[in-house]
Design an enzyme around this catalytic site. Sequence first.
Site, mmCIF file in Angstrom:
data_model
loop_
_atom_site.group_PDB
_atom_site.id
_atom_site.type_symbol
_atom_site.label_atom_id
_atom_site.label_comp_id
_atom_site.label_asym_id
_atom_site.label_seq_id
_atom_site.Cartn_x
_atom_site.Cartn_y
_atom_site.Cartn_z
ATOM 1 N N GLY A 102 125.128 -15.549 -49.731
ATOM 2 C CA GLY A 102 125.051 -16.774 -49.518
ATOM 3 C C GLY A 102 123.609 -17.522 -49.538
ATOM 4 N N SER A 103 123.347 -18.722 -48.953
ATOM 5 C CA SER A 103 122.150 -19.389 -49.283
ATOM 6 C C SER A 103 120.942 -18.926 -48.857
ATOM 7 C CB SER A 103 122.482 -20.793 -48.245
ATOM 8 O OG SER A 103 121.238 -21.146 -48.362
ATOM 9 N N THR A 104 119.772 -18.804 -49.493
ATOM 10 C CA THR A 104 118.637 -18.391 -49.327
ATOM 11 C C THR A 104 117.915 -18.942 -48.014
ATOM 12 O OG1 THR A 104 117.516 -20.171 -50.648
ATOM 13 C CG2 THR A 104 117.986 -18.097 -51.717
ATOM 14 N N VAL A 105 118.461 -19.926 -47.633
ATOM 15 C CA VAL A 105 118.092 -20.452 -46.202
ATOM 16 C C VAL A 105 118.252 -19.430 -45.349
ATOM 17 C CG1 VAL A 105 118.561 -22.265 -44.398
ATOM 18 C CG2 VAL A 105 118.643 -22.897 -46.762
ATOM 19 N N GLY A 106 119.112 -18.596 -45.436
ATOM 20 C CA GLY A 106 119.323 -17.359 -44.793
ATOM 21 C C GLY A 106 117.906 -16.697 -44.131
#
Lengths: 390, 131
Positions: B58-62
């Site tokens: 998923g998102s690199t915000v992870g």
Amino acid sequence: MYLSREQEKMLNGEYGWVYARALEVIVKVGESLGAEKLVPIVHAHISGVSYTNIGEPGLGFIKDFYSKGARVRVYSTINPGCIDLAGSSQVISSSFREKQLEINMYLEKMGFEKTFTCIPYLHRKPGINEHLAWGESSAVIFANSIFGARTNREGGPLALAAALTGYTYYWGLHILDNRVVSTKIDVSSIRGEYYGALGLWLGEHIREIPMLTGISGRLDLLKILLAASAASGDHGLIVLENITPEKTYLVNDKIETVFVDENEIEEYIGSMPSRKDKILGYIGCPHLDPYEFEKLVEIISKNDKGVGDNLLLVSIPYIYMEVFKDEIGFLKSRGVDIVVGTCPIVSKLSREFDYLVTNSGKAVFYMSRLHKLNTYITSFERTVDLVYGG
Amino acid sequence: MFNKFVVDIIVDGDCRGKPLVLDTYISFFGEVDPYKGIHLPTNSLFKGRVMVFRGARGSTVGSYIIYGLKKYGTNPLCMIVSKPDPILITGTVLAEIPLFIVKNYDVFIKNISENTIILHRKGEGWVEIIG
């Protein structure tokens, strides 16, 4: 991984904890991918700065790094956040205003340029074969395909680490041998107004690096096409015949040419709204370049109709607030919702509509999922026309 | 019985505790409550546990979410995964949470349960299962 003495020193903490962690991120991610060394970069562009996306954990991280002494070591720019920096939008929610301004403040204090745009090449044009570390997929593919520069699609934190250290891992699209065309696609039968839909098709159907032939030379249309293919697929480079600088890519010996026509991209175009539908018209994804902005001013000044329940949403780079102050005032007086330094895709919308009409395949890709809207892709001019009851 | 498993060390550190096995790829952005230390799809608490899972997605915000876990004190003691990826590496380096890639992941998870203890000593190239 091979490291220079300077890089060793940074990794060992001689420049402080922040730089050691930032370089460690780049080294360890690089090693896991098989990179053998690092490469200096001339420009970092960071995405993942919208409070709507990164929330408290992201804000907290940026704040911590700033207060521990993080400062950029190379020219670095910032993607749009989640609020209209002009502060007068009718449709972009301002509920996270304070939080977004706090993120922006820390980034500015770290030395980032206050660009707040997804077209960072407006501020600094990349040179041929220059190494960059950019987040924001639409900007990455533009840098590689139009300017012949070299950057991978970096995640937000990795681009931030590159801004602080001035390095990224030498891997992927940084290496000429990985920039190899293995299919040709003839797009000569597709009209420019459907380049947003063509881009979505390319992203979903083509895995390898393609070369497009029979393509328009208009940069505004290419920007739309590349952004859409980077949104629906994972492209970082699409070679454009006679446009992408020579010697920035290689071509496989035996490749076939595939033809694509408008029938094949029909499902991405969508259907025209009816007169009853409440329309959100949107242009500026990616942000409008100065020529597009001036074209908009011209179109609106010749149009004397009203918008009714419809709305024309236009997103532009932060710097236009200074450069095009009078033009922005004029457009607002005609009911255009000009939003500055933000991105409707990473923002909350405070009004509901039945239809999204836009020239942007990328906007369709994200907004149809987030806001559950019917969509129609058409030209820049026709988008304005449909909003103004044309 | 196997009780020592070879690991690649991404972020080193001592780690000793009960495992939580989530045999899946986790999107830290969207699937994790960083304030409580909970994996939402399974409603399981990873705070203070040895978190064992396949990898991140998923998102690199992870990466920022993983950093947040340490800041809010809801972090797992360490993470043991089958595959590294940039989101996980970035997050654990920044948060200084130990991260190990276990070579024989499928056998490893068959050998652990709620009643076992996982142990790693800083500098050693393996993790041990006790009990």
